[in-house]
Scaffold this active site. Structure first.
Site, mmCIF file in Angstrom:
data_model
loop_
_atom_site.group_PDB
_atom_site.id
_atom_site.type_symbol
_atom_site.label_atom_id
_atom_site.label_comp_id
_atom_site.label_asym_id
_atom_site.label_seq_id
_atom_site.Cartn_x
_atom_site.Cartn_y
_atom_site.Cartn_z
ATOM 1 N N LYS A 66 0.869 -1.192 0.000
ATOM 2 C CA LYS A 66 0.000 0.000 0.000
ATOM 3 C C LYS A 66 0.891 1.222 0.000
ATOM 4 O O LYS A 66 2.004 1.181 0.526
ATOM 5 C CB LYS A 66 -0.874 0.028 1.261
ATOM 6 N N ASP B 86 -7.092 4.184 -4.457
ATOM 7 C CA ASP B 86 -7.734 4.058 -3.133
ATOM 8 C C ASP B 86 -8.340 5.436 -2.870
ATOM 9 O O ASP B 86 -8.578 6.199 -3.829
ATOM 10 C CB ASP B 86 -6.716 3.645 -2.055
HETATM 11 P P1 NDP Z 1 -13.002 7.663 -2.791
HETATM 12 O O1 NDP Z 1 -11.915 8.635 -2.652
HETATM 13 O O2 NDP Z 1 -13.604 7.417 -4.129
HETATM 14 O O3 NDP Z 1 -14.185 8.002 -1.790
HETATM 15 C C1 NDP Z 1 -13.965 8.096 -0.438
HETATM 16 C C2 NDP Z 1 -15.255 8.511 0.242
HETATM 17 O O4 NDP Z 1 -15.114 8.393 1.646
HETATM 18 C C3 NDP Z 1 -15.633 9.969 -0.033
HETATM 19 O O5 NDP Z 1 -17.027 10.093 0.009
HETATM 20 C C4 NDP Z 1 -14.970 10.674 1.130
HETATM 21 O O6 NDP Z 1 -15.564 11.919 1.451
HETATM 22 C C5 NDP Z 1 -15.198 9.692 2.246
HETATM 23 N N1 NDP Z 1 -14.139 9.843 3.253
HETATM 24 C C6 NDP Z 1 -12.807 9.727 3.059
HETATM 25 N N2 NDP Z 1 -12.131 9.954 4.192
HETATM 26 C C7 NDP Z 1 -13.080 10.222 5.106
HETATM 27 C C8 NDP Z 1 -13.018 10.542 6.473
HETATM 28 N N3 NDP Z 1 -11.843 10.638 7.117
HETATM 29 N N4 NDP Z 1 -14.203 10.739 7.127
HETATM 30 C C9 NDP Z 1 -15.399 10.656 6.475
HETATM 31 N N5 NDP Z 1 -15.500 10.359 5.165
HETATM 32 C C10 NDP Z 1 -14.370 10.148 4.506
HETATM 33 O O7 NDP Z 1 -12.415 6.292 -2.192
HETATM 34 P P2 NDP Z 1 -12.923 4.807 -2.400
HETATM 35 O O8 NDP Z 1 -14.388 4.767 -2.568
HETATM 36 O O9 NDP Z 1 -12.063 4.185 -3.425
HETATM 37 O O10 NDP Z 1 -12.510 4.159 -1.005
HETATM 38 C C11 NDP Z 1 -13.413 4.075 0.096
HETATM 39 C C12 NDP Z 1 -12.941 2.985 1.033
HETATM 40 O O11 NDP Z 1 -12.915 1.735 0.338
HETATM 41 C C13 NDP Z 1 -11.540 3.167 1.610
HETATM 42 O O12 NDP Z 1 -11.493 2.633 2.908
HETATM 43 C C14 NDP Z 1 -10.678 2.302 0.696
HETATM 44 O O13 NDP Z 1 -9.500 1.880 1.344
HETATM 45 C C15 NDP Z 1 -11.625 1.139 0.473
HETATM 46 N N6 NDP Z 1 -11.358 0.318 -0.700
HETATM 47 C C16 NDP Z 1 -11.308 0.872 -1.950
HETATM 48 C C17 NDP Z 1 -11.094 0.050 -3.033
HETATM 49 C C18 NDP Z 1 -11.118 0.569 -4.426
HETATM 50 O O14 NDP Z 1 -11.059 -0.250 -5.346
HETATM 51 N N7 NDP Z 1 -11.245 1.871 -4.650
HETATM 52 C C19 NDP Z 1 -10.838 -1.393 -2.879
HETATM 53 C C20 NDP Z 1 -10.998 -1.864 -1.530
HETATM 54 C C21 NDP Z 1 -11.224 -1.020 -0.498
HETATM 55 P P3 NDP Z 1 -14.926 13.299 0.912
HETATM 56 O O15 NDP Z 1 -15.441 13.431 -0.482
HETATM 57 O O16 NDP Z 1 -15.428 14.313 1.854
HETATM 58 O O17 NDP Z 1 -13.440 13.112 0.976
HETATM 59 O O1 2IT Z 2 -7.855 -1.678 -0.581
HETATM 60 C C1 2IT Z 2 -7.841 -2.174 -1.721
HETATM 61 O O2 2IT Z 2 -7.974 -3.394 -1.911
HETATM 62 C C2 2IT Z 2 -7.663 -1.277 -2.869
HETATM 63 N N1 2IT Z 2 -7.597 -0.065 -2.685
HETATM 64 C C3 2IT Z 2 -7.514 -1.840 -4.249
HETATM 65 C C4 2IT Z 2 -6.123 -2.311 -4.482
HETATM 66 C C5 2IT Z 2 -5.806 -2.729 -5.897
HETATM 67 O O3 2IT Z 2 -4.630 -3.021 -6.102
HETATM 68 O O4 2IT Z 2 -6.680 -2.798 -6.754
#
Ligand code: NDP
Ligand code: 2IT
Length: 449
Positions: free
Chosen positions: A128, A168
Site C-alpha cells: 500500500k 484508493d
Molecule cells: P473515494 O476517494 O472514491 O471516496 C472516499 C469517500 O469516503 C468519499 O465520500 C470521502 O468523502 C469519504 N471519506 C474519506 N475519508 C473520510 C473521512 N476521514 N471521514 C469521512 N468520510 C471520509 O475512495 P474509495 O471509494 O475508493 O474508497 C473508500 C474505502 O474503500 C476506503 O477505505 C478504501 O481503502 C476502500 N477500498 C477501496 C477500493 C477501491 O477499489 N477503490 C478497494 C478496496 C477497499 P470526501 O469526499 O469528503 O473526501
Molecule cells: O484496498 C484495496 O484493496 C484497494 N484499494 C484496491 C487495491 C488494488 O490493487 O486494486
C-alpha cells in the site's frame, strides 16, 4: 504458554517495535486474535516466527514530494510505499492521497492487503502507498504536477512483476492516468505497472465497479446462507466515492433500497431511496463537480442533510460502510443493533473499531470483514494484470462471472474456516485464517527470509 499468553506477548512486542501506530496495532491484533488459537497445535508456524515476520513489512519506502501550485508556491508532501509481503506474488495494493495519511495507516492497509489478496486466490502479495497530499480544492494541473512528482520517486520501486499500485481514497481514474503517463515517460515502457487504468491504455472492464459490487455480492451470499435475500432490504451506506456509489448501484439492481450516503462533511438520509437517477447525480457531483454531498439534499426534497454526523443512527436492515477506517464506533454499533441491523459488509478497509466488532460478534449478526468483503476490487485488478501480461482484453460478461465466482469462493473460504456452530459463521475468523494459510505456507517453503 497458552495461545492467549502467546498473543499477549506478541502484541506487547509489536507495540514496542511500532510506537504511536494505533491503526497498525489494531489491524494486526484483529488478525492475530484469530490466528493464535488456530496455530496453537501447529508448532511449525510458531517455530518459524511466521506471525512476527508477517507483521514486519519487507520494506517501507518514504520520500519527499515537491510540487508547484498554481500560484507558483513550492509545496512539500510526504510519499510512502509499504511493501509488506511478496510471498505469493508481486506486491499489490492501492495508493491513498488524503491529508490524514500516516505511516501507521499505510502499514495497516498493506498488512490487511496481504491477507485480502491471498483470499482472492490470485497470485498477489500485499502493499500500500500514498501521500498526505489533499486533492480537495486542487486544480487538475496541480493534481497532475503532484502525481508526476510522486511517480518520479515511486518509479524506482515498482514494476509489473515487482509492485503494482492502484487507486484508493483520493486516487481515481484521473490520478491513475497522470501516474501511468509519468511512469511511461520515465521508463519508455508500456507495462501493466498500475491497475485501474483507463480503457484506452490497458484498463479492465468492471474494475471501477468491482469493489462496490463485490461487497454487495458478499452480503447477498451471507443472506442466502440464512435463507434471506436483498429483496426489500433497507440499506445504510457511508461514503459517496467509488466503492459507495457502485455498492448502491448493485443494491438497487438486487431489489434493496439505499437510504444514506455520506462524505467527510456529513450524511444525507433519503427515506424514498437513492435510485439510479439520484445516484447519477451523486456520481456527477463527486467525480466531475467534486462537490459536497449536502448538495443532494438541496436537489432532492425527500432528503435531509446531517452535518458532521455519520449515518449509523438511521434504521436499516443492512449496513455497508464505504468511506474510511474506524467509521463505526461502539455507540454506532449499539445504534445499528438496536434498530434491527442484521448484516454488515465492510466496503471500506477496517471501518469498524474493535469494541464495535466485539458487539457485532456477540450479537451474532452477519459480519463480513473488509479483507473479504472488499476484495472484489483487487481481484479485478489481478484480472487486469493477467490481461495486460497476455495482451488480451476479456469481455464484460466474462469478467462479471469471474468477479462473482471469486467473491463466492471468498465467502466459502470464510464459511469453511469460520464455522463455529451449525448455524453461525464467524466470517472474521474465517477470513483471517483463510488468508493466512497460503501466505504462511509459501513463507515456510522459502526458509528463513
Ligand atoms: P473515494 O476517494 O472514491 O471516496 C472516499 C469517500 O469516503 C468519499 O465520500 C470521502 O468523502 C469519504 N471519506 C474519506 N475519508 C473520510 C473521512 N476521514 N471521514 C469521512 N468520510 C471520509 O475512495 P474509495 O471509494 O475508493 O474508497 C473508500 C474505502 O474503500 C476506503 O477505505 C478504501 O481503502 C476502500 N477500498 C477501496 C477500493 C477501491 O477499489 N477503490 C478497494 C478496496 C477497499 P470526501 O469526499 O469528503 O473526501
Ligand atoms: O484496498 C484495496 O484493496 C484497494 N484499494 C484496491 C487495491 C488494488 O490493487 O486494486
Amino acid at each position: 504458554m497458552s495461545w492467549q499468553e502467546k498473543l499477549d506477548h506478541y502484541m506487547t512486542g509489536l507495540e514496542k517495535r511500532n510506537p504511536g501506530e494505533p491503526e497498525f496495532r489494531q489491524a494486526v491484533y484483529e488478525v492475530a486474535a484469530s490466528i493464535f488459537p488456530f496455530i496453537e497445535d501447529k508448532p511449525i508456524y510458531h517455530e518459524a516466527q511466521i506471525m512476527e515476520r508477517m507483521a514486519e513489512p519487507d520494506r517501507i519506502i518514504t520520500f519527499r514530494v515537491c510540487w508547484e501550485d498554481d500560484q507558483g508556491n513550492i509545496r512539500v508532501n510526504r510519499g510512502w510505499r509499504v511493501q509488506n509481503n511478496n510471498a505469493i506474488g508481486p506486491y499489490k495494493g492501492g495508493l491513498r492521497f488524503h491529508p490524514t495519511v500516516t505511516q501507521s495507516i499505510l502499514k495497516f492497509l498493506a498488512f490487511e492487503q496481504t491477507f485480502k489478496n491471498s483470499l482472492t486466490g490470485l497470485p498477489m502479495g500485499g502493499g500500500k502507498g500514498g501521500s498526505n497530499f489533499n486533492p480537495k480544492g486542487k486544480s487538475d494541473n496541480e493534481v497532475m504536477r503532484f502525481c508526476q512528482s510522486f511517480m518520479t520517486e515511486l518509479d524506482h520501486y515498482i514494476g509489473a512483476d515487482m509492485d503494482v499500485p492502484a487507486g484508493d481514497i483520493g486516487v481515481g481514474a484521473r490520478e491513475i492516468g497522470y501516474l501511468f503517463g509519468q511512469h511511461k515517460r520515465l521508463t519508455k515502457e508500456f507495462t501493466g505497472v498500475l491497475t485501474g487504468k483507463g480503457m484506452e491504455f490497458g484498463g479492465s472492464l468492471i474494475r471501477v465497479e468491482a469493489t462496490g459490487y463485490g461487497a454487495v455480492y458478499m452480503m447477498a451470499s451471507m443472506l442466502e446462507c440464512n435463507g434471506e435475500s436483498l429483496e426489500g432490504k433497507t440499506v445504510c451506506i457511508s461514503g459517496s466515492g467509488n466503492v459507495a456509489t457502485y455498492a448502491t448501484e448493485k443494491i438497487n439492481q438486487l431489489g434493496g433500497k439505499v437510504v444514506t450516503l455520506s462524505d467527510s462533511s456529513g450524511f444525507i438520509h433519503d427515506p424514498e431511496g437513492i435510485d439510479a437517477e439520484k445516484l447519477a447525480f451523486v456520481v456527477d457531483l463527486k467525480t466531475v463537480k467534486r462537490g459536497r454531498i449536502s448538495a443532494y439534499a438541496d436537489e432532492y426534497t425527500s432528503a435531509s442533510f446531517y452535518a458532521g454526523e455519520r449515518p449509523w443512527s438511521i434504521a436499516c436492515d443492512l449496513a455497508i460502510p464505504c468511506a474510511t477506517q474506524n467509521e463505526i464506533n461502539e455507540k454506532d454499533a449499539q445504534n445499528l443493533l438496536k434498530n434491527g441491523c442484521i448484516g454488515i459488509s465492510e466496503g471500506s478497509n477496517m471501518p469498524t473499531e474493535q469494541a464495535a466488532v466485539d458487539l457485532f460478534q456477540q450479537a451474532k449478526i452477519l459480519f463480513a470483514p473488509s479483507k473479504a468483503a472488499n476484495a472484489g476490487g483487487v481481484a479485478v485488478s489481478g484480472l487486469e494484470m493477467s490481461q495486460n501480461s497476455a495482451r488480451i482484453a476479456w469481455k464484460e460478461d466474462e469478467l462479471q462471472l469471474m468477479l462473482k465466482d471469486i467473491m463466492q469462493k471468498i465467502h466459502d473460504q470464510c464459511a469453511e474456516y469460520g464455522r463455529e456452530s451449525d448455524t453461525h459463521v464467524n466470517y472474521l475468523k474465517g477470513a483471517n485464517i483463510g488468508g493466512f494459510i497460503k501466505v504462511a505456507d509459501a513463507m515456510l517453503a522459502f526458509g528463513v527470509l
